[in-house]
Design a protein around this motif. Structure first.
Motif, short mmCIF file in Angstrom:
data_model
loop_
_atom_site.label_atom_id
_atom_site.label_comp_id
_atom_site.label_asym_id
_atom_site.label_seq_id
_atom_site.Cartn_x
_atom_site.Cartn_y
_atom_site.Cartn_z
N UNK A 1 38.36 -10.57 -60.17
CA UNK A 1 37.60 -11.35 -59.18
C UNK A 1 36.97 -10.43 -58.15
N UNK B 1 34.11 -8.67 -59.78
CA UNK B 1 32.92 -9.50 -59.91
C UNK B 1 32.18 -9.59 -58.59
N UNK B 2 32.96 -9.70 -57.47
CA UNK B 2 32.32 -9.74 -56.15
C UNK B 2 31.57 -8.44 -55.89
N UNK C 1 30.29 -6.51 -58.10
CA UNK C 1 29.08 -6.51 -58.91
C UNK C 1 27.99 -7.32 -58.26
N UNK C 2 28.36 -8.49 -57.70
CA UNK C 2 27.35 -9.32 -57.02
C UNK C 2 26.75 -8.56 -55.85
N UNK D 1 24.37 -5.94 -57.03
CA UNK D 1 23.13 -6.59 -57.47
C UNK D 1 22.23 -6.88 -56.29
N UNK D 2 22.83 -7.40 -55.19
CA UNK D 2 22.01 -7.67 -54.01
C UNK D 2 21.40 -6.39 -53.47
N UNK E 1 20.55 -3.82 -55.19
CA UNK E 1 19.44 -3.44 -56.06
C UNK E 1 18.20 -4.27 -55.73
N UNK E 2 18.41 -5.57 -55.46
CA UNK E 2 17.26 -6.42 -55.13
C UNK E 2 16.61 -5.94 -53.85
N UNK E 3 17.42 -5.59 -52.83
CA UNK E 3 16.88 -5.30 -51.51
C UNK E 3 16.28 -3.90 -51.44
N UNK F 1 26.45 -0.09 -60.93
CA UNK F 1 26.55 -1.43 -61.50
C UNK F 1 27.07 -1.37 -62.94
N UNK G 1 30.43 -2.90 -64.45
CA UNK G 1 30.38 -3.79 -65.61
C UNK G 1 31.35 -3.32 -66.69
N UNK H 1 18.90 -21.30 -61.18
CA UNK H 1 20.31 -21.09 -60.89
C UNK H 1 21.06 -22.40 -60.74
#
Lengths: 173, 121
Positions: free
Chosen positions: A1, A4-5, A7-8, A11-12, A14-16, A30, A34, A91
């Motif tokens: 758990x 997974x957090x 990883x999230x 991901x954010x 990478x987006x920003x 990442x 994974x 989503x």
């Protein structure tokens, strides 16, 4: 758990992030996260592949591409409201879809009751390979793996065709 | 209702829509390819998560264990990872070619140059 957090969060990031070099490094982190999650989910073969291919090869390929292109992303001209809306709507639809999925790790779920017991019971006798993933990949579904190799070969040939033309033109100039 | 299980689904979905968002919203072609890769990895998570049995072990047969996680998603995703890196390599090669032809890897600039060229020619 926790994984997974993490990883999230990555991901954010990478987006920003707009510096592409940083994005590639985050992508590598990442991939390693994974791979760790995959080990926790008992997929050791997949985890090894993900660590070597995802964190290793992809990173090298992306860095090579960055070397040949430019390092920074420019600010977008238009506001990203529409893509955000599309992403959120999809989503929400997917979250609605999880209601119909079987609960996590349910031994009675359809995925565990069909086909798989046969491989688990008979593959050792039929192929002599204790690792079921290997025996399915290389023996039962050997032709599919051959097809996969064809895909990789085609992609490699495509890359060479695209990049060799450039070098020849460069020599002409 | 199992909270941990649904949490893994939700993170999978979050990663998937984050990848989708990057692909749609970002104009940089390299960033788009990274977004596509993130989208792909969310699918790995979905498949492998569905194959896990708590208390099971990796599907390597041994008399010491009786419960194994599902090996078939592992096989599928092994193939998916390898094909994914092949498509990534091809995409990056195309990006390098675009950079040579247009001197830019930003979608907006490329479209702008195309428009000027069309108007001029």
């Amino acid at each position: 758990m926790t994984l997974l957090t993490m990883m999230a969060l990555v991901t954010m990031a990478i987006v920003a992030q707009r510096n592409l070099f940083a994005v590639v490094v985050f992508g590598s982190i990442y991939s390693f996260l994974m791979a760790t999650v995959l080990v926790a989910l008992d997929a050791v073969d997949v985890a090894m592949t993900e660590a070597s291919v995802g964190a290793g090869m992809s990173t090298v390929l992306l860095l090579a591409a960055l070397h040949l292109t430019r390092g920074d992303e420019v600010k977008p001209l238009h506001r990203p409201l529409l893509p955000l809306l599309v992403a959120v709507v999809i989503g929400a639809a997917l979250v609605y879809g999880t209601v119909g999925l079987p609960p996590f790790s349910d031994p009675q779920a359809a995925i565990h009751t069909h086909v798989v017991p046969r491989y688990l019971n008979d593959s050792l006798r039929e192929t002599g390979v204790p690792n079921v993933v290997t025996s399915v990949l290389a023996s039962y579904r050997g032709y599919d793996t051959l097809g996969e190799t064809t895909v990789v070969f085609t992609a490699g040939a495509g890359v060479i065709a695209l990049l060799r033309r450039r070098r020849r033109e460069g020599q002409k100039r | 209702m199992n909270l941990t299980g649904n949490y893994s689904y939700w993170v999978t979905i979050f990663i998937m829509i984050a990848g989708l968002y990057i692909v749609i919203a970002r104009g940089n072609l390299v960033k788009k390819l990274i977004g596509l890769g993130i989208f792909q990895t969310s699918v790995y998570l979905l498949y492998i998560g569905a194959g896990k049995i708590i208390g099971g072990t990796a599907p390597i047969l041994s008399p010491a264990f009786s419960t194994y996680s599902n090996p078939l998603p592992h096989v599928l995703i092994l193939t998916a990872i390898v094909v994914g890196v092949a498509t990534l390599a091809l995409g990056l090669a195309i990006v390098v070619r675009i950079r040579e032809a247009y001197d830019s890897i930003e979608e907006d600039e490329i479209l702008e140059k195309d428009r000027i060229e069309d108007a001029g020619g």
